[in-house]
Design a protein around this motif. Structure first.
Motif, mmCIF file in Angstrom:
data_model
loop_
_atom_site.group_PDB
_atom_site.id
_atom_site.type_symbol
_atom_site.label_atom_id
_atom_site.label_comp_id
_atom_site.label_asym_id
_atom_site.label_seq_id
_atom_site.Cartn_x
_atom_site.Cartn_y
_atom_site.Cartn_z
ATOM 1 N N UNK A 198 177.454 -66.698 1.101
ATOM 2 C CA UNK A 198 175.405 -66.420 0.272
ATOM 3 C C UNK A 198 174.976 -65.288 0.031
ATOM 4 N N UNK A 199 174.889 -65.577 -1.870
ATOM 5 C CA UNK A 199 174.062 -64.221 -1.935
ATOM 6 C C UNK A 199 173.513 -63.412 -1.467
ATOM 7 N N UNK A 200 173.798 -62.416 -1.493
ATOM 8 C CA UNK A 200 172.730 -61.135 -1.250
ATOM 9 C C UNK A 200 172.228 -60.082 -1.885
ATOM 10 N N UNK A 201 171.210 -60.365 -2.221
ATOM 11 C CA UNK A 201 170.044 -59.550 -3.013
ATOM 12 C C UNK A 201 170.269 -57.910 -2.681
ATOM 13 N N UNK A 202 169.788 -57.013 -3.868
ATOM 14 C CA UNK A 202 170.466 -54.973 -3.676
ATOM 15 C C UNK A 202 169.744 -54.788 -2.611
ATOM 16 N N UNK A 203 168.174 -55.422 -2.595
ATOM 17 C CA UNK A 203 167.530 -54.965 -1.374
ATOM 18 C C UNK A 203 168.032 -55.455 -0.344
ATOM 19 N N UNK A 204 168.918 -56.788 0.097
ATOM 20 C CA UNK A 204 169.410 -57.342 1.465
ATOM 21 C C UNK A 204 170.275 -55.902 1.388
ATOM 22 N N UNK A 205 171.210 -56.857 0.565
ATOM 23 C CA UNK A 205 172.219 -55.227 0.164
ATOM 24 C C UNK A 205 172.389 -53.616 1.271
ATOM 25 N N UNK A 206 171.151 -53.254 0.466
ATOM 26 C CA UNK A 206 170.310 -51.596 1.225
ATOM 27 C C UNK A 206 170.272 -51.954 2.410
ATOM 28 N N UNK A 207 169.143 -53.161 2.931
ATOM 29 C CA UNK A 207 168.417 -53.182 4.344
ATOM 30 C C UNK A 207 169.762 -53.226 5.160
ATOM 31 N N UNK A 208 170.864 -54.369 5.353
ATOM 32 C CA UNK A 208 171.825 -55.027 5.974
ATOM 33 C C UNK A 208 173.033 -53.180 6.421
ATOM 34 N N UNK A 209 173.060 -52.056 5.087
ATOM 35 C CA UNK A 209 174.183 -50.894 5.037
ATOM 36 C C UNK A 209 173.303 -50.296 5.393
ATOM 37 N N UNK A 210 171.975 -49.844 5.966
ATOM 38 C CA UNK A 210 171.075 -48.609 6.096
ATOM 39 C C UNK A 210 171.335 -47.249 5.271
ATOM 40 N N UNK A 211 170.756 -48.017 4.155
ATOM 41 C CA UNK A 211 171.338 -47.303 2.914
ATOM 42 C C UNK A 211 170.620 -45.505 3.148
ATOM 43 N N UNK A 212 170.161 -44.855 3.114
ATOM 44 C CA UNK A 212 169.679 -43.925 3.341
ATOM 45 C C UNK A 212 168.730 -43.827 2.590
ATOM 46 N N UNK A 213 167.423 -42.904 2.674
ATOM 47 C CA UNK A 213 166.026 -42.966 1.908
ATOM 48 C C UNK A 213 166.340 -42.922 0.856
ATOM 49 N N UNK A 214 167.433 -41.202 0.833
ATOM 50 C CA UNK A 214 167.335 -41.101 -0.625
ATOM 51 C C UNK A 214 167.925 -41.721 -1.467
#
Length: 224
Positions: free
Chosen positions: A166-182
């Protein structure tokens, strides 16, 4: 085993060298970031103990540089005890975080633990194991080759592998990886994906990490 210490306080360095050498380790001390990274780029080492406040640089930035070319276990040793500093240190790729003042015996125990958890298998893998992409110590390994992923890179690749094809959007990747806010902006995802793809070249899987233009990224397991 060789332990590198990058620490500007000689008294602390002497304490570390003493406790490590008493236990059979070889310890090499550098009191500046520049000297330490120059050594690591040219010589092998088994673990790094790294101060954050150095006279010629910041330990966090130095850690990022080291992660660009090495998967060596890194233990931060610093007076910065705030939770945000701990989080940042671990997010950028450190394996442990110890605050000053510290117990030399505890530090020795942490060194042994990190070396034990990252030690490679000495037995040869069979053909099936050589082709298997597996997780060890929050890193992906194929055969006996570890990718040397940072904590954030590991979560991004893990999300792509578990979601494949499945293709993951950049936003989904940010959400799945718990990318720091900064760090949570889309172009930063591209930078991390580029780094992951470069590391996948070591195990000949770079072509499996695909870009779906206008949508995001996906991992093509069928090509493994």
């Amino acid at each position: 085993m060789n332990i590198v210490i990058i620490e500007d306080e000689s008294a602390i360095a002497d304490t570390l060298i003493h406790v490590l050498e008493m236990d059979g380790f070889q310890a090499l001390w550098f009191n500046t970031a520049g000297a330490g990274i120059a050594h690591l780029k040219n010589e092998s080492a088994d673990l790094l103990i790294l101060d954050v406040g150095l006279p010629d640089g910041n330990g966090f930035e130095l850690c990022k540089q080291i992660r660009g070319f090495s998967s060596i276990p890194i233990i931060f040793l610093t007076a910065r005890a705030d939770e945000i500093d701990r989080v940042v240190g671990l997010e950028i790729g450190a394996d442990d975080y110890v605050t000053k003042p510290f117990s030399p015996r505890e530090m020795l125990a942490r060194v042994k633990l990190r070396l034990k958890s990252t030690r490679r298998q000495v037995e040869p893998c069979n053909a099936q194991e050589q082709d298997t992409l597996r997780v060890e110590n929050f890193d992906y390994i194929r055969g006996n080759v570890a990718l040397g992923l940072t904590a954030l890179e590991f979560r991004l690749l893990d999300a792509l592998l578990k979601s494949s094809p499945r293709v993951l959007s950049r936003q989904q990747l940010m959400d799945f990886s718990n990318m720091p806010c900064e760090e949570a902006y889309e172009r930063n995802v591209d930078s991390h994906i580029k780094s992951i793809r470069s590391k996948l070249q070591k195990i000949e899987l770079a072509e499996c990490l695909k870009t779906k233009r206008g949508f995001g990224y996906y991992f093509e397991k069928d090509r493994m």
